[in-house]
Design a protein around this motif. Structure first.
Motif, mmCIF file in Angstrom:
data_model
loop_
_atom_site.group_PDB
_atom_site.id
_atom_site.type_symbol
_atom_site.label_atom_id
_atom_site.label_comp_id
_atom_site.label_asym_id
_atom_site.label_seq_id
_atom_site.Cartn_x
_atom_site.Cartn_y
_atom_site.Cartn_z
ATOM 1 N N MET A 26 0.831 -1.182 0.309
ATOM 2 C CA MET A 26 0.196 -0.047 0.172
ATOM 3 C C MET A 26 0.881 1.182 0.145
ATOM 4 N N ARG A 27 2.191 1.694 0.261
ATOM 5 C CA ARG A 27 2.607 2.250 0.607
ATOM 6 C C ARG A 27 3.079 2.481 -0.610
ATOM 7 N N LYS A 28 3.753 1.913 -1.394
ATOM 8 C CA LYS A 28 4.239 1.855 -3.269
ATOM 9 C C LYS A 28 3.687 1.998 -3.645
ATOM 10 N N ARG A 29 2.106 1.955 -3.826
ATOM 11 C CA ARG A 29 0.473 1.855 -4.533
ATOM 12 C C ARG A 29 0.844 1.261 -5.346
ATOM 13 N N LEU A 30 0.876 -0.219 -4.952
ATOM 14 C CA LEU A 30 0.768 -1.320 -5.622
ATOM 15 C C LEU A 30 -0.992 -1.875 -5.766
ATOM 16 N N ASP A 31 -0.889 -2.753 -7.024
ATOM 17 C CA ASP A 31 -2.733 -3.111 -7.065
ATOM 18 C C ASP A 31 -3.074 -3.796 -6.486
ATOM 19 N N LEU A 32 -3.831 -5.099 -6.352
ATOM 20 C CA LEU A 32 -4.403 -5.854 -5.668
ATOM 21 C C LEU A 32 -3.270 -7.284 -5.849
ATOM 22 N N PHE A 33 -3.233 -7.078 -6.884
ATOM 23 C CA PHE A 33 -1.797 -8.831 -7.335
ATOM 24 C C PHE A 33 -0.594 -8.640 -6.817
ATOM 25 N N GLY A 34 -0.161 -7.528 -6.856
ATOM 26 C CA GLY A 34 1.026 -6.750 -6.464
ATOM 27 C C GLY A 34 0.442 -6.972 -4.391
ATOM 28 N N LEU A 35 -0.084 -6.863 -4.016
ATOM 29 C CA LEU A 35 -0.109 -7.014 -2.406
ATOM 30 C C LEU A 35 -0.398 -8.548 -2.217
ATOM 31 N N VAL A 36 -0.784 -9.582 -2.824
ATOM 32 C CA VAL A 36 -0.803 -10.861 -2.439
ATOM 33 C C VAL A 36 0.029 -11.096 -2.554
ATOM 34 N N LEU A 81 -6.667 -2.322 8.644
ATOM 35 C CA LEU A 81 -6.309 -2.047 9.762
ATOM 36 C C LEU A 81 -6.163 -0.563 9.761
ATOM 37 N N PRO A 82 -6.336 0.345 10.633
ATOM 38 C CA PRO A 82 -5.550 1.705 10.323
ATOM 39 C C PRO A 82 -4.217 1.629 10.461
ATOM 40 N N ARG A 83 -3.955 2.653 10.171
ATOM 41 C CA ARG A 83 -1.915 3.175 9.469
ATOM 42 C C ARG A 83 -1.602 4.072 10.029
ATOM 43 N N GLY A 84 -2.899 5.108 10.035
ATOM 44 C CA GLY A 84 -2.349 6.297 11.293
ATOM 45 C C GLY A 84 -1.332 6.840 10.265
ATOM 46 N N PRO A 85 -0.698 8.370 10.814
ATOM 47 C CA PRO A 85 0.225 9.453 9.766
ATOM 48 C C PRO A 85 1.050 8.629 9.138
ATOM 49 N N GLU A 86 1.800 8.044 9.854
ATOM 50 C CA GLU A 86 3.067 7.786 8.556
ATOM 51 C C GLU A 86 2.508 5.890 7.283
ATOM 52 N N GLY A 87 1.639 6.198 7.102
ATOM 53 C CA GLY A 87 1.557 5.038 6.303
ATOM 54 C C GLY A 87 1.104 3.547 6.933
ATOM 55 N N MET A 135 13.766 -10.177 3.311
ATOM 56 C CA MET A 135 14.369 -10.165 2.707
ATOM 57 C C MET A 135 13.680 -9.874 0.537
ATOM 58 N N ILE A 136 13.300 -10.790 0.183
ATOM 59 C CA ILE A 136 12.407 -11.045 -0.792
ATOM 60 C C ILE A 136 11.453 -9.957 -0.896
ATOM 61 N N ARG A 137 10.349 -9.994 -0.166
ATOM 62 C CA ARG A 137 10.009 -8.492 -0.585
ATOM 63 C C ARG A 137 10.085 -7.105 -0.609
ATOM 64 N N ASP A 138 11.562 -6.589 -0.173
ATOM 65 C CA ASP A 138 11.743 -5.893 0.342
ATOM 66 C C ASP A 138 12.710 -5.219 -1.378
ATOM 67 N N LEU A 139 13.792 -6.548 -1.462
ATOM 68 C CA LEU A 139 14.392 -7.050 -3.751
ATOM 69 C C LEU A 139 12.556 -6.107 -4.405
ATOM 70 N N LEU A 140 11.796 -7.121 -3.928
ATOM 71 C CA LEU A 140 10.489 -6.932 -5.403
ATOM 72 C C LEU A 140 9.761 -5.733 -5.528
ATOM 73 N N VAL A 141 10.588 -4.913 -4.051
ATOM 74 C CA VAL A 141 10.141 -3.502 -4.281
ATOM 75 C C VAL A 141 11.303 -2.501 -4.647
ATOM 76 N N ARG A 142 11.991 -2.964 -4.692
ATOM 77 C CA ARG A 142 13.688 -2.717 -5.210
ATOM 78 C C ARG A 142 13.926 -1.170 -3.845
ATOM 79 N N GLU A 143 14.170 -1.895 -2.715
ATOM 80 C CA GLU A 143 14.448 -1.525 -1.359
ATOM 81 C C GLU A 143 16.055 -2.627 -1.174
ATOM 82 N N ILE A 144 16.626 -1.350 -0.695
ATOM 83 C CA ILE A 144 17.220 -2.448 0.235
ATOM 84 C C ILE A 144 17.686 -3.170 1.373
#
Length: 211
Positions: A26-36, A81-87, A135-144
């Motif tokens: 959701m922070r990366k604005r992915l679609d529903l398939f990307g979320l799954v 779930l409520p995400r608050g001001p910091e997403g 680690m796989i999650r972060d690599l998929l969204v191009r984060e270290i």
């Protein structure tokens, strides 16, 4: 297939990591398939990597639908779930810490039950199971990945795995597992609260080497 209370630890880690994946999506604005995709890779990735390395195939996630169902249910719950001001950053870090602790213990236990009793493979599999999905999650969204930053992350997992091995002959499996789980979560969250980071390696300064 392992027996006893170990599946409960697996489901705790699965649910926690499956919650963290959608929060990133959701922070990366992915679609529903990307979320799954992020939910499932985060929740199941570490266990699948461990199973492939140990030759425990097909992985448990492919033999039983329970982990898949729990991961999908947790991913669905994350949408409400409520995400608050910091997403949802605080919720993400909490879920990630719980998943790290649960899968660290599960990785160590599964390794022992498959006959790998020396400290090196147990610690390696504990850490791999703990950090693999994130680690796989972060690599998929191009984060270290956290494991490659100065975060107390893989070190928290290794410390928990080591504590588990030290306590196992003294307290028994159940107490050692829950104490190790708690130590990983506490170490990870306290390091975030206190701003503790690992020391940075000195840069190699070479002529013509890009900075």
């Amino acid at each position: 297939m392992v027996s006893g209370w170990l599946p409960a630890m697996d489901l705790v880690g699965t649910a926690a990591f499956a919650l963290s994946g959608p929060l990133v999506a959701m922070r990366k604005r992915l679609d529903l398939f990307g979320l799954v995709v992020l939910a499932l890779t985060t929740a199941l990735g570490g266990g699948i990597l461990r199973a492939l390395i140990l030759g425990n195939t097909p992985p448990e996630a492919f033999r039983s639908p329970l982990s898949l169902v729990v991961a999908l249910a947790a991913a669905s719950a994350a949408l409400f779930l409520p995400r608050g001001p910091e997403g949802g950053k605080g919720l993400f870090l909490l879920c990630d810490a719980v998943g790290l602790g649960a899968f660290t213990v599960e990785g160590a236990l599964v390794c022992l039950r498959l006959g790998q009793t020396s400290a090196v493979p147990v610690l390696f599999m504990a850490c791999l199971t703990g950090v693999g999905g994130g680690m796989i999650r972060d690599l998929l969204v191009r984060e270290i990945p956290f494991v490659l930053r100065r975060e107390v992350y893989a070190t928290a997992s290794l410390a928990g795995g080591g504590l588990f091995l030290l306590l196992l002959p003294l307290t028994g499996e159940v107490a050692a597992a829950f104490l190790a789980f708690g130590s990983v979560v506490a170490l990870r969250l306290s390091s975030l609260a206190l701003g503790l980071r690992l020391p940075m390696a000195r840069r190699l300064l070479r002529r013509g080497f890009p900075s």
